[in-house]
Design an enzyme around this catalytic site. Structure first.
Site, PDB file in Angstrom:
ATOM      1  N   HIS A  86      33.938  38.111  38.290  1.00 32.91           N
ATOM      2  CA  HIS A  86      34.477  39.332  37.100  1.00 32.91           C
ATOM      3  C   HIS A  86      36.212  38.989  37.359  1.00 32.91           C
ATOM      4  O   HIS A  86      36.780  39.098  38.443  1.00 32.91           O
ATOM      5  CB  HIS A  86      34.027  40.399  37.492  1.00 32.91           C
ATOM      6  CG  HIS A  86      34.273  41.148  38.717  1.00 32.91           C
ATOM      7  ND1 HIS A  86      35.462  42.090  38.840  1.00 32.91           N
ATOM      8  CD2 HIS A  86      33.515  41.379  39.903  1.00 32.91           C
ATOM      9  CE1 HIS A  86      35.431  42.468  40.057  1.00 32.91           C
ATOM     10  NE2 HIS A  86      34.368  42.179  40.708  1.00 32.91           N
ATOM     11  N   ASP A  88      37.873  41.288  35.469  1.00 38.15           N
ATOM     12  CA  ASP A  88      38.326  42.767  35.320  1.00 38.15           C
ATOM     13  C   ASP A  88      38.647  43.328  36.596  1.00 38.15           C
ATOM     14  O   ASP A  88      38.298  42.893  37.615  1.00 38.15           O
ATOM     15  CB  ASP A  88      37.430  43.651  34.312  1.00 38.15           C
ATOM     16  CG  ASP A  88      36.019  44.015  35.155  1.00 38.15           C
ATOM     17  OD1 ASP A  88      35.476  43.092  35.761  1.00 38.15           O
ATOM     18  OD2 ASP A  88      35.671  44.928  35.242  1.00 38.15           O
ATOM     19  N   ASP A 125      39.513  41.156  44.695  1.00 40.79           N
ATOM     20  CA  ASP A 125      38.145  41.834  43.768  1.00 40.79           C
ATOM     21  C   ASP A 125      38.585  41.790  42.320  1.00 40.79           C
ATOM     22  O   ASP A 125      39.165  42.635  41.788  1.00 40.79           O
ATOM     23  CB  ASP A 125      37.992  43.255  44.222  1.00 40.79           C
ATOM     24  CG  ASP A 125      37.008  44.048  43.594  1.00 40.79           C
ATOM     25  OD1 ASP A 125      36.133  43.015  43.095  1.00 40.79           O
ATOM     26  OD2 ASP A 125      36.562  45.125  43.731  1.00 40.79           O
ATOM     27  N   GLU A 158      32.598  44.216  35.346  1.00 43.76           N
ATOM     28  CA  GLU A 158      31.805  44.681  36.525  1.00 43.76           C
ATOM     29  C   GLU A 158      32.262  45.908  36.852  1.00 43.76           C
ATOM     30  O   GLU A 158      31.610  46.594  37.258  1.00 43.76           O
ATOM     31  CB  GLU A 158      32.159  43.339  37.421  1.00 43.76           C
ATOM     32  CG  GLU A 158      31.025  43.690  38.715  1.00 43.76           C
ATOM     33  CD  GLU A 158      31.686  44.623  39.598  1.00 43.76           C
ATOM     34  OE1 GLU A 158      30.642  44.861  40.510  1.00 43.76           O
ATOM     35  OE2 GLU A 158      32.801  44.952  39.729  1.00 43.76           O
ATOM     36  N   GLU A 159      33.395  46.356  36.646  1.00 46.47           N
ATOM     37  CA  GLU A 159      33.928  47.299  37.492  1.00 46.47           C
ATOM     38  C   GLU A 159      33.705  48.838  36.539  1.00 46.47           C
ATOM     39  O   GLU A 159      33.824  49.801  36.887  1.00 46.47           O
ATOM     40  CB  GLU A 159      35.781  47.380  37.636  1.00 46.47           C
ATOM     41  CG  GLU A 159      36.155  46.378  38.538  1.00 46.47           C
ATOM     42  CD  GLU A 159      35.719  46.387  39.965  1.00 46.47           C
ATOM     43  OE1 GLU A 159      34.699  47.512  40.470  1.00 46.47           O
ATOM     44  OE2 GLU A 159      36.205  45.577  40.787  1.00 46.47           O
ATOM     45  N   ASP A 185      32.218  37.942  45.741  1.00 48.12           N
ATOM     46  CA  ASP A 185      32.786  38.957  45.340  1.00 48.12           C
ATOM     47  C   ASP A 185      32.590  40.045  46.686  1.00 48.12           C
ATOM     48  O   ASP A 185      32.463  41.275  46.511  1.00 48.12           O
ATOM     49  CB  ASP A 185      31.930  39.558  44.166  1.00 48.12           C
ATOM     50  CG  ASP A 185      32.858  40.829  43.522  1.00 48.12           C
ATOM     51  OD1 ASP A 185      33.877  41.004  43.793  1.00 48.12           O
ATOM     52  OD2 ASP A 185      32.033  41.285  42.548  1.00 48.12           O
ATOM     53  N   HIS A 432      40.313  48.300  45.470  1.00 45.39           N
ATOM     54  CA  HIS A 432      40.279  49.534  44.600  1.00 45.39           C
ATOM     55  C   HIS A 432      41.116  50.604  45.075  1.00 45.39           C
ATOM     56  O   HIS A 432      41.474  51.642  44.462  1.00 45.39           O
ATOM     57  CB  HIS A 432      38.697  50.166  44.932  1.00 45.39           C
ATOM     58  CG  HIS A 432      37.593  49.449  44.119  1.00 45.39           C
ATOM     59  ND1 HIS A 432      36.612  50.098  43.675  1.00 45.39           N
ATOM     60  CD2 HIS A 432      37.509  47.989  43.898  1.00 45.39           C
ATOM     61  CE1 HIS A 432      35.640  49.150  42.988  1.00 45.39           C
ATOM     62  NE2 HIS A 432      36.262  47.861  43.292  1.00 45.39           N
TER      63      HIS A 432
END
Ligand code: BES
Ligand code: MN
Ligand code: MN
Length: 461
Positions: A86, A88, A125, A158-159, A185, A432
């Site tokens: 991903h 994003d 990520d 994905e997020e 991931d 994150h």
């Protein structure tokens, strides 16, 4: 394979420069203000995929953010690997805690990354990790070493729960047909302790609201006589766990698969240093479900956590007020065989039941996801294991992770294939969080390891 590896060696600087360009694009999927940037990242990826040697590269629009596809079909008789990633990223907030701009990548050394790490949102990520796959492919393609057919499916949602991916997969089932899904991931235990992720937790995420009086009140005039929604929400949340940190929602543990003593003993053999763990987090003591180790609490056991909570006055200084409302966002990480929809229902019923008279509560579910476990007695696991052994010089340890990648179980439903979770990040890379980073060692090690996966997979399949 020698040619592949020497190509990688000669291109290391270029690979890094390109990744830094990708990291400059703020592809924040959750925030509509960044929709064009998400699209820009998709364009970047598709241009890159083409120049790496992929064919039929296409950016597929969806009801949300686009999905990028590309492939290299060498021979229908060879096994086919579908690479997922991903592009994003999570919102970078809180911005003031970043030491450099989240979309202005810089390289700095850290204790765990003494040879440098790239600091930027998405570095680990998952832009850095999906980029490893594109560059491994470029190296294999230019060396003319392609032991498998390869397909790439890279998404931008994905997020935010991969809301449009399942529809895309079902609509393009033939195009995406494969023998296995390969994704990076997840994490390894340490740079000198390689591991392969063999499980992910599921997720039930919801928002609750507690409403008391029909307006904010003077806390002196009314306080003591009217239910305060913030106080009530705090007690309700506190009651969701007992003194042993067991979740007290009736039926919550009913479907949890308990591991055998042998399985638990084996998983607890993985290296884990509690002193370092506490020191890195600046905590005096850990806390969790009675009867389980930290490794177990963060992988094979379900959780319930408040992710955010608000209500009443939170501005400067003091305001005496009895608020009318209080809210919280709550997540529950789930393990096999818990079902997110069932858990959401159990939570909702329980939460409504424990609400005292004098308040009204409502529960709004957000996205959820199924847990997943991947078997270790398959050709794909053996291929991943041998690949890591080739580049790390050590046999990787199978380890279940606490994070969630809900599409892994969806791939199994739609394509009937398993996934290999061949991640190269570290749990301490602050994904994150502010100052997310990805080790240069990890980035290059990933690019070097991935071609071996294809080699061994084609031999073992
Ligand atoms: N890559 C992570 C999941 C992850 C992180 C797995 C570390 C294993 C180790 C993924 O991008 C993610 O953040 N997933 C979300 C869930 C998703 C539905 C938003 C998560 O785990 O919170
Ligand atoms: Mn991710
Ligand atoms: Mn993530």
């Amino acid at each position: 394979m020698n040619e592949v590896q020497s190509y990688i060696e000669s291109k290391k600087e270029d690979f890094l420069k390109e990744l830094l360009e990708l990291l400059k694009i703020p592809s924040i999927s959750a925030d509509p203000a960044y929709k064009d940037d998400v699209a820009k990242a998709a364009e970047f990826i598709s241009t890159q995929l083409t120049s790496c040697g992929a064919e039929k590269v296409e950016v597929f629009p969806t009801a949300g953010h686009p999905i990028v596809y590309g492939e290299k079909i060498v021979d229908p008789a060879l096994p086919t690997v579908l690479v997922y990633g991903h592009y994003d990223v999570q919102p970078p907030d809180p911005l003031d805690l970043w030491e450099s701009g989240p979309f202005e990548p810089v390289i700095k050394n850290t204790k765990l990354h003494p040879t440098g790490a790239i600091f930027a949102r998405g570095a680990c990520d998952d832009k850095g990790q999906l980029y490893m796959h594109m560059k491994a492919f470029e190296a294999m393609n230019s060396a003319g070493y392609l032991p498998c057919n390869m397909k790439f499916m890279l998404e931008g949602e994905e997020e935010v729960g991969s809301v449009n991916l399942e529809t895309f997969c079902r609509e393009h089932k033939d195009k995406l047909s494969c023998d296995v899904v390969l994704l990076s991931d997840t994490s390894i235990i340490a740079n000198d302790v390689p591991s392969i992720t063999t499980g992910l937790r599921g997720l039930s995420y919801l928002e609750v609201e507690v409403v008391g009086p029909n307006k904010d009140l003077h806390s002196g005039v009314y306080g003591g006589a009217v239910a305060n929604p913030v106080n009530v929400l705090c007690s309700m949340i506190a009651s969701l766990k007992d003194e042993n940190n067991k979740i007290s929602i009736p039926g919550f543990y009913d479907d949890v698969v308990e591991l055998s003593k042998a399985e638990r003993d084996q998983m607890n053999e993985a290296p884990f240093d509690l002193g370092n763990y506490k020191e890195a987090l600046d905590i005096e003591e850990i806390m969790g479900e009675e009867g389980y180790t930290t490794l177990e609490r963060t992988s094979i056991r379900p959780t319930l956590d408040v992710n955010g909570m608000w209500g009443g006055y939170i501005g400067e200084g003091a305001k005496t007020v009895l608020p009318s409302k209080a809210n919280a966002k709550i997540s529950m990480r789930l393990v096999p065989n818990q079902d997110p929809e069932k858990i959401t229902k159990l939570f909702t019923e329980h939460f409504e039941k424990i609400a005292p008279p004098g308040v009204k509560v409502s529960v709004t579910p957000h996205h959820g996801g199924m847990p997943a476990v991947t078997p270790i007695d398959t050709p794909e696991y053996a291929a991943a294991q041998k690949a890591m052994e080739a580049t790390f010089g050590k046999n990787p340890i199978p380890q279940r992770s606490g994070g969630s990648i809900p599409i892994v179980s969806m791939f199994e439903d739609v394509f009937g294939v398993k996934s290999v979770l061949l991640g190269f990040g570290l749990d301490s890379d602050d994904i994150h969080s502010p100052n997310e980073h990805f080790g240069l060692f990890n980035f290059y090690k990933g690019i070097e390891t991935i071609p071996y996966f294809y080699k061994y997979y084609s031999e073992l399949k």
